[in-house]
Design an enzyme around this catalytic site. Structure first.
Site, mmCIF file in Angstrom:
data_model
loop_
_atom_site.group_PDB
_atom_site.id
_atom_site.type_symbol
_atom_site.label_atom_id
_atom_site.label_comp_id
_atom_site.label_asym_id
_atom_site.label_seq_id
_atom_site.Cartn_x
_atom_site.Cartn_y
_atom_site.Cartn_z
ATOM 1 C CG HIS A 53 -0.416 0.297 2.512
ATOM 2 N ND1 HIS A 53 -0.119 -0.687 3.443
ATOM 3 C CD2 HIS A 53 -0.099 1.471 3.117
ATOM 4 C CE1 HIS A 53 0.338 -0.124 4.549
ATOM 5 N NE2 HIS A 53 0.370 1.177 4.375
ATOM 6 C CG ASP A 56 0.098 -4.049 2.704
ATOM 7 O OD1 ASP A 56 0.174 -3.543 1.576
ATOM 8 O OD2 ASP A 56 0.042 -3.375 3.751
ATOM 9 C CB SER A 113 2.998 1.850 6.250
ATOM 10 O OG SER A 113 1.825 1.962 7.015
#
Length: 344
Positions: free
Chosen positions: A85, A117, A195
């Site tokens: 992402h 992911d 992230s």
């Protein structure tokens, strides 16, 4: 990011409610005791500044269009791992990578996988300081150190403990995507921009890649999540080899059976992977698995926890048929399950 409960029906609902209440009590107690021990370690024998100084050069900032995230050097020849992402909005698969030494250069998104992911970014640079990945899961209560670029503040560090394992987060955004499963929970602060960065143990090894957090407006305090390193390493291996990741899927929600849970439910076994729910039309349902079954073996190899089951499942490919040894109402039986690709 807000998460709501999935609807459950019948025995699965009763089982899930009972177990979650008991597990929450047990984990809270374990986390409190282990957290106190971890605090003592953090203040004593573990030198967090030393961990940071050793691993900081392995953590990078990734800019993909208007999005900003983090990444970890996976191999010294220019392979960097991050979240899918983080790079999803990359223009023509191109991103900018900022290193801890101040250098910034272009990177190419070589491959990415939405379900895990995980994405692989390559840069034209060698002799990079590759991080060490620990594929064994940490214990609840272990020291946890997060390094990343929250809100663009490069190489920011937060610390806490491992708060839980095998966590599941529902798909966000209402788009019908896949939930994130088998996550590590930590109270080390994770914010936007973290992230793709590193979750480290007390020896500076990467135990997870930062994935998500629950914001304070949802009523949460210090709820962050990371993808375990075993999942990361497997995904990167497949992405580098074939450009995609295959995910063996059974369609069961599991928890580790503890003696206290077994006693509460009146089960004859006190370890294994307890089935909480079975997805409709999944391989598990077609094979006859039911909520309340306890998985004891996987192709003849013992299963003493939900982690064991996940590790065994990662070793097989979609289309393989595996034999599950289960306990159901005190009776042992074998069930043949033909796993499929995980649906997207």
């Amino acid at each position: 990011m807000e998460f709501g409960p999935h609807a459950r029906h019948g025995r699965a609902a009763e089982l899930l409610v009972c177990l979650l209440a008991l597990i929450s009590f047990l984990v809270a107690g374990a986390s409190g005791q282990a957290g106190a021990a971890s605090g003592a370690v953090a203040a004593g024998s573990v030198d967090v500044p030393d961990i940071v100084s050793r691993v900081e050069p392995s953590v990078v900032t990734i800019i993909a269009g208007s999005e900003l995230g983090s990444g970890v050097v996976y191999r010294q020849d220019g392979v960097i791992v991050t979240n899918q992402h983080v790079v999803a909005s990359a223009s023509n698969g191109s991103v900018q990578v900022a290193f801890a030494d101040g250098r910034r250069m272009a990177g190419d998104v070589q491959a990415a996988d939405e379900i895990s992911d995980i994405a692989v970014v390559r840069v034209d640079r060698t002799r990079l300081p590759a991080a060490t990945f620990r594929q064994q899961l940490p214990r609840v209560g272990e020291l946890a150190v997060v390094i990343g670029s929250p809100l663009g503040l490069e190489n920011s560090v937060t610390a806490g403990i491992v708060s839980g394992l095998n966590r599941i987060l529902p798909a966000s955004g209402g788009g019908g995507g896949s939930p994130a499963v088998d996550l590590i929970q930590t109270d080390a602060a994770i914010s936007p921009g973290n992230s793709g960065g590193a979750l480290l143990d007390g020896q500076g090894r990467v135990v997870g890649i930062s994935e998500a957090y629950v914001p304070p407006q949802s009523g949460a305090v210090s709820l962050g999540f990371a993808i375990p390193s075993a999942t990361v390493v497997d995904a990167v291996r497949q992405l580098l080899a074939t450009g995609k990741v295959r995910h063996a899927f059974v369609g069961v929600q599991l928890t580790t059976l503890q003696p206290q849970i077994a006693a509460t439910l009146g089960l004859d076994v006190d370890s294994g992977a307890l089935v909480l729910d079975v997805t409709d039309n999944s391989p598990g349902q077609k094979a006859g698995l039911r909520p309340g079954d306890v998985i004891l073996s996987f192709d003849g190899k013992p299963v003493s926890s939900a982690e064991d089951f996940s590790a065994r499942l990662r070793a097989v490919a979609p289309g393989d048929t595996v034999a599950l040894g289960i306990d159901r109402d005190g009776n042992n039986r074998q069930i043949q399950v033909t796993v499929t690709d995980q649906p997207t």
